[in-house]
Structures are given as C-alpha cells and as structure tokens.
Motif scaffolding. Structure first.
Motif, mmCIF file in Angstrom:
data_model
loop_
_atom_site.group_PDB
_atom_site.id
_atom_site.type_symbol
_atom_site.label_atom_id
_atom_site.label_comp_id
_atom_site.label_asym_id
_atom_site.label_seq_id
_atom_site.Cartn_x
_atom_site.Cartn_y
_atom_site.Cartn_z
ATOM 1 N N HIS A 29 0.812 -1.221 0.000
ATOM 2 C CA HIS A 29 0.000 0.000 0.000
ATOM 3 C C HIS A 29 0.845 1.269 0.000
ATOM 4 O O HIS A 29 0.283 2.372 -0.033
ATOM 5 N N VAL A 30 2.162 1.142 0.025
ATOM 6 C CA VAL A 30 3.009 2.334 0.108
ATOM 7 C C VAL A 30 4.105 2.373 -0.943
ATOM 8 O O VAL A 30 4.691 3.432 -1.179
ATOM 9 N N ASP A 31 4.406 1.242 -1.583
ATOM 10 C CA ASP A 31 5.537 1.184 -2.510
ATOM 11 C C ASP A 31 5.182 0.256 -3.658
ATOM 12 O O ASP A 31 4.949 -0.937 -3.436
ATOM 13 N N PRO A 32 5.146 0.752 -4.881
ATOM 14 C CA PRO A 32 4.743 -0.116 -6.008
ATOM 15 C C PRO A 32 5.715 -1.255 -6.274
ATOM 16 O O PRO A 32 5.332 -2.250 -6.895
ATOM 17 N N ALA A 33 6.951 -1.129 -5.828
ATOM 18 C CA ALA A 33 7.927 -2.193 -6.062
ATOM 19 C C ALA A 33 7.830 -3.306 -5.036
ATOM 20 O O ALA A 33 8.462 -4.358 -5.194
ATOM 21 N N THR A 34 7.066 -3.084 -3.978
ATOM 22 C CA THR A 34 6.998 -4.045 -2.869
ATOM 23 C C THR A 34 5.735 -4.898 -2.979
ATOM 24 O O THR A 34 4.653 -4.395 -3.272
ATOM 25 N N THR A 38 9.232 -8.829 -1.520
ATOM 26 C CA THR A 38 10.151 -8.237 -2.481
ATOM 27 C C THR A 38 10.015 -6.725 -2.423
ATOM 28 O O THR A 38 8.916 -6.209 -2.178
ATOM 29 N N ARG A 39 11.106 -6.026 -2.630
ATOM 30 C CA ARG A 39 11.071 -4.556 -2.679
ATOM 31 C C ARG A 39 11.577 -4.025 -4.016
ATOM 32 O O ARG A 39 11.811 -2.827 -4.163
ATOM 33 N N ASP A 40 11.722 -4.938 -4.971
ATOM 34 C CA ASP A 40 12.270 -4.543 -6.281
ATOM 35 C C ASP A 40 11.546 -5.269 -7.413
ATOM 36 O O ASP A 40 12.175 -5.756 -8.343
ATOM 37 N N TYR A 41 10.231 -5.337 -7.316
ATOM 38 C CA TYR A 41 9.392 -5.948 -8.352
ATOM 39 C C TYR A 41 9.745 -7.415 -8.596
ATOM 40 O O TYR A 41 9.603 -7.922 -9.714
ATOM 41 N N GLY A 42 10.188 -8.100 -7.560
ATOM 42 C CA GLY A 42 10.427 -9.529 -7.686
ATOM 43 C C GLY A 42 11.820 -9.917 -8.122
ATOM 44 O O GLY A 42 12.095 -11.113 -8.287
ATOM 45 N N ARG A 43 12.719 -8.951 -8.283
ATOM 46 C CA ARG A 43 14.092 -9.323 -8.651
ATOM 47 C C ARG A 43 14.788 -10.064 -7.517
ATOM 48 O O ARG A 43 15.717 -10.845 -7.756
#
Length: 936
Positions: free
Chosen positions: A679-684, A704-709
């Motif tokens: 709800h706060v970071d699109p990469a998470t 994940t905090r980097d779109y699944g990398r």
C-alpha cells in the motif's frame, strides 16, 4: 500480575461534552468488567481486542462424524471437517463448541466408550480426500465428557477415519488411520492401544501409501474386527484413488493379527475406497460398499459397449458384480454376495449403515441418502433433508426409526426412518474461502462458501442481534471470491467453481454471467474477449478462481485463469494476456507410480488399466490462484499460480515478468495462496506459498522490494506445522502484517520480523482470507470452518510506531461513532433457543491508549462548558494497549437503584482528554447522526 514498585502511573481520562443528548438507542454496549477471553494473545500490545462471530449460518459446514451417548440420546457430538467439535445435551436445541483451543480443527472420527460415556476419543484429520481437506494431529482423549482433552499420540497420522473402543474396557482402543493425503508416510493403517492411548502398536500396516479407511467390530465378539484399507494419494494437480493396497482385512484376536479377505464372491478388480458395516440384529451379516474397477475383466466387444452405454443412458443397466457397489456376507466375511451397484462418488463419501433391528434395512450416502429394505438389492432415494453431500450416518441402536445424518449443511434428524427431517442449524460453521465488504453503514460482508454458494450479510445491525435471516444469497455452486462496488453497494460480483463469474444487481434482481469466453469451433462468434483469440483458445480456470475490482476504478475487473483478464466495463468485454503459468502437462505427471495418462475407470472400458476416481475434484491445473493490483500505481499487476509461478506487470498487463525463480530456494510447484501488493511502494509485494498439497506443511511467506528481482523470507517464527493461506499488509501501517494459516491468525508489528498469535475469542480454525475495512478499520476474517469473524477497530495497531512506544502514555485518535436509530423494520419475533444469534458490534467508540507500565486508571466524562462530571468509567491500566468502550451515554441517575444506563448523547463533536503522569493528551471524537436508515 503484581505491579513492580515505582511503576504505577495515575491516569485520568476526560471526555469533554460539547453536544446535547437525545433519547436512548436500542443498541448499546455493556461497560463493565471484562469477560474471560479464550485463546488470548500474550503480547501486551495485542490486549483488549476480541473477535466476534457474524455468520452466515444455515449454510453449514461439512460434517465428518456423529457420536451419540449410548444411554441418553439427548447427548451427542458433531465433528466437522474444519469446524471443530460440538456437543449438545438437549437433543440439538443448543450446541457448545468444546474443542476451540487444541492443536487442530479438523475432526475425522468420534468414539464414546460404551462402558463409560464420559470417556471420549477423538481422531483428528478429515478422511474424505477432498482437495480442500485439512489435516489433524493425532488422537485426543477426554475423561470428562468433552470438558477437557489430552493429546494421546499418533501425531503424524494427519487423517483418521475411524476409532473403536472396547465395549467393556475403555482403555482398549483401535484407530483406523488413512494417513497423509498428500504424501507417503508409515503412520497409517490400524493402531491399537491397551492403556487409553498412552502407547500404541501398529497392528496392521500395508505400505506407505495405504491407510485404513474403515474399521468395524462384531457386536457379539469384540475380538472380531474387519478393516478396510485404501491406497490413495492427492497432489496439487492429480488424484489416484485405488491400488493393490486397497482391500478388506480380518482379525479374530482383537487386531493382533490380520489376514486379507479375498475371493469368495468379492470382485476381481483393483479396489478403491471401501466402507464396512455390521449390525447387532445379526452379527454374522457384513455389508461392504466397494469402489472397484473392471480392469481384470474381459473387454467388451464394440457392439456390447455401445449397448451398455445405451442402457446406461436409459438408466437400465443390469447389475454388474465387477463394478462399484454393495456386497453382503452372511458368515462374517468368509463369503460374499453381490447385491447392487449403489455407490456414488466413493472417494468423497463411502459410508454404509445397517438398522440395529432389521439386517435388511441399509443406508448409504453420497450427495443424497439411499435406503434399502431388502438387504441392498434395491434402493430408494430419500428426500426432505436439509442439504446434499452426506458424510455421516447414525442409526439409533434402540430405535431404528431415529436417524442422524451429517452433511455439507450440518445435521439433519429423522424420527421415521428418513420419511421426514428436521434440520439443525444453530451454529456458524460455514466454510468461506474469501470475504469482501461494502461501504454501507453498518457495512455488509460478502463471502463464498464451500458447497453453499455466495452470501452477504451485515457486520452489525442497528437493533437486536444479527440473525441467520439477515444473510441473503448472491451466488450459487461452491462459492469463492466476491466483490462489491465501493461506490454502489447494489452491484455485487460472485464466482463459483472454475471461473463462473457473475454480476448481480440487487436493485433489479438481475444476475448474469460475465466469465471471459473464447470462441469455439461450434460458435466462433461467441466471445467477449477483445481482440477475439483464435478458436478454441485454451482457458484454464482454477476451482477457486481469483478476481477483483481495481482499487482505482470499480468498473474495472481483473480475473485470473491461466491468463490474466481485464475488463473496463464491469465484465461485458475483456482483454487477455498470454499464459502466465508453467503450463504443465498434467498427463505427464506420475503419482504413486501411476502415470496420469492412465484413464479414469469406466464401467464400459473393461480389461484395461485404469485409475479409480482419477483427478477427482481437480478438473484443471496450471491456473492462476491469486491476483492483485497496486493500490498506489495503476497498472502494476501481480499474479500467482497453482503450479508455482509469480508474474508481475508494470504496464497494465501488456508485458509480464516471471519472478518466482528469484525466490531464495528458486521456483517451486507449490500453490501460490496469496499475492499482496504493498500500500506504500509499487515495487513491494508480499506472497504466501502453500506447499501442503506437495506434502510440505511449513509456512512460506516472502517480501520483495524490487518488483520480484529478489525476495526475502519473512516466515520467521510462524508455527512450523501449518501452511499459510493468506498474507495482508495493513493499508495504514506498512509494518503491520496479517497472516492466516491452517490453524490460526497471526500479526506482525515489524513487517514479518516476528509473528504473534492474535486470536482473542477466535477458535483454532483455518484462516483463508483477511481484509481491513477501508473506513472502519475493522479486521474481517474468512475462517474456513467457522464462517465470518470481525475484530472491531484496529486503529491503535495502525498508529503504533517507535514514537508512540517511547512515551509513558499515549492516546490514540478515537474512531467516529454513529448514534444508531431504532430500525423498526427489523423488529422480529424469534423465540426459543434453537436459533443462532450473531454478535453485534459494541455501541459507541473505543477509547484506546498505550501505557508503558501498569497504572491506576480513572475515566471521567465532563461537560466542557460547566465542568460537571457526567460519566465515570473504570478502565484497565495494563502495560501495553488498553481499550475502554464508551457507549455514548452519561451516568445513570444516582437516586435510581434500578436504572443502569444514563441517557445517550446527541450527535456532535466531543473531546477526549487523557492525563497520565502529569502529561495531558487530547483528541476529538465525532458522534455521527444516523443518516443511513432508509424507510420504504
């Protein structure tokens, strides 16, 4: 707990009144001493909360077994597949849940000791082989009629089909354990204890894939036993329901030694599940309901096969002694006679019972109840009972007119051998998979239930309690996902098995299918996918198909098959992605050495290798199981599949990247139970992975905090026994996470660093879904076994941060309260005790505060203008979180010895003042007028 010296704080809470009062509301909260809370959390920051049950009821849950007191039939027990154990002492007028705080909720079988009915043995773990079946943790014993239980072993059996107790010695017990459904294990077969479960001996063991699915005792000789064994295995994709291990076994020395019963009239083919029954009306008589293939018979000629199929279509097939049905023995199983082909879906049902007065009156169950009056040769189908899918039957040994059946709707009672029935529905034991909410006041909750459709009902009501009649049906079949338009509560979406999505308009009563459909060769124009895909494009739907409304536009829907579908017009038309799964050919799978290319057994395909009950319950595999869209950036989409893929799109579904390969241990073929966008970071994003269908019962939760990398495990200290079914991030506090597992509900205050059980007044139960109401900050749980639960107002958990915890005291902003009007249209006459009553939300608002150490607490409510104290309340002063419910009333008149409630306040704004250790904290609370009550 004693207070430590020097740690007491003097705390005063003042609510300054700045609005006049109005007449009393019919709904008001009780303010007073706290009641005892079951399964209370130990963490000090989780105190003061409690879950409440809101239904639905009447829609029932799957009953696995019934056990009735041998001398007082008013007392009986009901064991549910995922709803625990219940007891009645008044013939079903009321029931009490008596197994809420033990290690499992899944009941396989119940046995009362005939010589001492206070002794009760409980075999845990459903034995009915469903793809949604849960599992148990062995055997429990009660010596006080279910008031308390001790665990007495066989922890690794996971699934127990039958428990027998010696008729004169309650310490001699036999257990028929089917064993693990999703993997091999040695802990299956027949076990015996002679010391009340203190120790067990494995007296009948076939192999690691074959367990015992039934066990009966000669009513005239406790040393004579018959057992049925069953070779079976389920995986996430497939099911094998039979093999060389299936069969009937005989013991004449109390289970010490066993011999296999073969030939002598039994069928020749590979057997599947078997049910057994004996009767005191004639102890020589044994009935066996056998699932069997015709794989060892001479193949039919083409003309014969066509004729048999013609007869089948006309329901005129002659009896076939080499196909599934009922056999009878008149000499304790030494020889057998085929009686009929009565045997519907044996993998899931397989229960047979005999009258205790007439050995020719026999009952079997499948979706319905069948009755024979001639020893199993001919059958009539009974009607009038409350629900389909029967799993338990009891015939009164002293009055064979008296029957109990247990089914997917709960329990039904007959006093005339099944001619008429009474349905018992005084409990909320539904099996929801998911929940959704609307934005009405009070808000409604919608949910889909196993074998009971989709329903909506109130989270609370203005007047009186929540009743069963407050829930209304919005979808059929097996219910799964629901969604409600947040801007228009009359528009409801529901889904039943395998992608059957419907849109319902509550104003007009219209319900229409909106499932994405590909063109077919027979009807190439019949598609709602744009652009139209090629004819007969494969679309695979999961049994539990995910769909959702976009958080950015409620007219936009997303749905997951093996492809990701998006509609911008409420389901009228759809766009479609490529296949996002591993697209595994399940015919290449091998289960227990049986290739999945082996066809399902057919009565007409004789003399060929086949698989009894092949893939029962799983019509498609390699499909999406969870989808989500970022609530902060439109078009960031996530999808997880039942074969282990995790996909992410950053461009609205135009392109996708598979990222499960980046998990710490690489990709698996485990079921992705939930994908949750931050709800706060699109990469998470957060994911929970359920491996139990691949025989992995451990928790798997990642972030994940980097779109699944890259992914990091946040399973940390979640219990090692119990898969995770859902993971949610709180929409207001990014460090606050919620997890639902097979056996309970957990919260993390540090984004998965540590987890804490959060189950005050919540029974041990499977949790399939959790959400946070966007306005009320309530938690809403879909418990797969105890219907829907609500925990009111988690505002303080949402506001917790390091600054709050560094203070000696802190007052949280109170949630606005509604001064509810009396809803006269809900005034009803519901009398007697055989009615379920849900738990209403407490009236008013919770005053919630944090204390760093124990403190003396006093609460005053004063008129801000005059300073007059108009309300005095007692509050808790515990270290951690504290909650005091203000029911929007002033003090009762001091001169009245009988008046316990003062008049209510009027809508308006009020000031809350908290004084603690010299510090003063203030906050405003709104009391809202009830503008949402609608008259005809």
């Amino acid at each position: 707990m004693p207070d430590a010296p020097g740690t007491r704080l003097l705390v005063t809470i003042t609510l300054a009144l700045i609005a006049p009062s109005i007449p009393a509301s019919p709904a008001s909260a009780q303010e007073g001493a706290a009641e005892a809370v079951s399964n209370a959390p130990e963490h000090p920051l989780l105190q003061g909360f409690r879950w409440r049950s809101i239904g639905p009821t009447g829609q029932g849950g799957r009953v696995d077994d019934l056990a009735v007191h041998p001398t007082d039939t008013r007392i009986f027990y009901v064991g549910f597949a995922t709803g625990g154990l219940w007891k009645t002492t008044n013939n079903g007028t009321t029931f009490e849940s008596i197994f809420d705080s033990y290690g499992t909720h899944s009941i396989g079988d119940i046995a009362i000791a005939p010589s001492d009915p206070d002794i009760l043995y409980l075999g845990t773990g459903e034995p009915n082989n469903r793809q949604s079946s849960s599992f148990g943790n062995g055997v429990y014993r009660s010596r006080d009629g279910g008031a308390s239980f001790d665990h007495v072993g066989l922890h690794e059996t996971q699934s127990i089909a039958r428990v027998l107790v010696h008729p004169s010695n309650p310490d001699i017990v036999w257990v028929a354990a089917v064993g693990r459904l999703f993997g091999p294990s040695p802990e299956r077969g027949v076990f015996k204890s002679t010391d009340g479960g203190g120790t067990w001996r494995h007296v009948l063991a076939v192999d690691e894939d074959t367990g015992a699915t039934d066990l009966v005792m000669d009513p005239s000789n406790a040393d004579f036993l018959l057992a049925a064994t069953y070779e079976r295995r389920r995986t996430v994709c497939c099911f094998v329901g039979g093999g060389a291990g299936s069969g009937i076994w005989r013991s004449e020395d109390g289970g010490e030694n066993w011999s296999r019963v073969e030939g002598s009239g039994l069928p020749n083919g590979t057997m599947g599940r078997i049910a057994l029954a004996m009767t005191p009306a004639d102890p020589d008589v044994v009935y066996a309901q056998i699932e069997v293939a015709a794989d060892r018979e001479t193949p039919l000629a083409e003309e014969e096969s066509e004729e048999w199929q013609r007869l089948a279509r006309a329901d005129s097939l002659p009896p076939d002694p080499q196909w599934s049905g009922v056999w009878r023995s008149g000499d304790k199983g030494r020889s057998w006679e085929f009686r009929s082909n009565e045997n519907g879906r044996p993998m899931y049902f397989s229960q047979i019972r005999v009258s205790t007065e007439d050995p020719d009156i026999v009952y079997t169950v499948d979706q319905r109840v069948a009755k024979s009056r001639d020893g199993g040769r001919t059958w009539e189908t009974l009607g009038g009972f409350g629900h389909v899918d029967q799993h338990a039957v009891w015939v009164n040994p002293d009055d064979h007119d008296h029957l109990l059946i247990g089914n997917d709707g709960s329990v039904d009672v007959s006093r005339d051998q099944g001619e008429t029935w009474e349905a018992l529905r005084p409990w909320a034991v539904g099996q929801p998979y998911h929940a959704s909410v609307d934005m009405r006041r009070p808000y409604h909750v919608c949910t889909g239930l196993q074998d009971n459709g989709s329903w909506c009902g109130p989270s609370s009501v203005r007047s009186g309690p929540i009743l069963s009649q407050d829930w209304y049906r919005v979808g059929g079949g097996d219910g799964f996902y629901t969604q409600v338009d947040p801007t228009d509560a009359a528009i409801v979406f529901s889904e039943s098995q395998n992608g059957r999505i419907r849109r319902v308009d509550l104003r007009t009563g219209e319900s229409r299918s909106i499932t994405p459909r590909a063109p077919s060769e027979d009807n190439p124009e019949n598609t709602n996918i744009v652009p139209a895909p090629p004819v007969d494009t494969e679309i695979r739907w999961n049994w539990n198909t995910p769909f959702l409304l976009s958080p950015h536009n409620p007219r936009t829907l997303h749905a997951g098959g093996n492809r990701f579908f998006t509609s911008r017009d409420r389901g009228e038309t759809w766009t479609m992605s490529p296949d996002l799964t591993k697209d595994i050919d399940r015919d290449a799978e091998v289960v227990m050495g049986v290739p999945n290319t082996v066809p399902r057994c057919s009565q007409f395909d004789r003399g060929v290798e086949c698989n009894p009950s092949r893939n029962d319950g799983v019509s498609m595999w390699s499909s999406l199981t969870s989808i989500t869209e970022s609530p902060i950036v439109p078009g960031v989409l996530w999808a997880g599949s039942d074969d282990g893929n995790i996909q992410v799109s950053r461009d609205g579904g135009a392109t996708w990247t598979e990222v499960s390969r980046n998990l710490p241990d690489g990709t698996t073929r485990h079921y992705v139970s939930r994908v949750e966008a931050s709800h706060v970071d699109p990469a998470t994003a957060y994911i929970s992975i359920d491996g139990h269908k691949n025989d992995d019962l451990r928790p798997h939760v990642y972030v994940t905090r980097d779109y699944g990398r890259s992914w990091t495990s946040i399973s940390s200290n979640l219990p090692s026994f119990g898969n995770v079914n859902t993971i949610r991030q709180d929409p207001r506090n990014p460090r606050l996470l919620y997890a639902g597992t097979e056996f309970g509900f957990f919260v993390s205050l540090d984004e998965g660093g540590t987890w804490h059980d959060f189950m005050p007044d919540l029974p041990v139960v499977r949790i399939d879904d959790v959400l946070v109401h966007p306005r009320e900050n309530d938690l809403v749980l879909a418990t797969h076994g105890r219907s829907i639960y609500v925990l009111d107002d988690v505002t303080p958990l949402q506001a917790l941060d390091d600054d709050v915890l560094a203070k000696e005291s802190h007052l949280f902003e109170p949630r606005p309260a509604v001064r509810w009007k009396n809803e006269i249209q809900r005034s009803r006459s519901v009398t007697g005790n055989k009615n379920w009553v849900g738990e209403n939300a407490p009236a008013g608002t919770a005053i919630q505060y944090y204390l760093s150490a124990p403190a003396d607490v006093s609460i005053e409510i004063s008129d801000v203008t005059s300073g007059e104290v108009v309300r005095e309340l007692e509050g808790t002063g515990n270290a951690g979180l504290n909650r005091v419910q203000w029911n929007l009333r002033t003090n009762p008149a001091p001169e009245s010895p009988v008046q316990t409630l003062g008049p209510p306040v009027d809508p308006g704004t009020y000031r809350v003042t908290l004084t603690a250790g010299g510090a003063t904290h203030t906050a405003l609370v709104e009391v809202l007028e009830d503008r949402w009550l609608r008259a005809p």
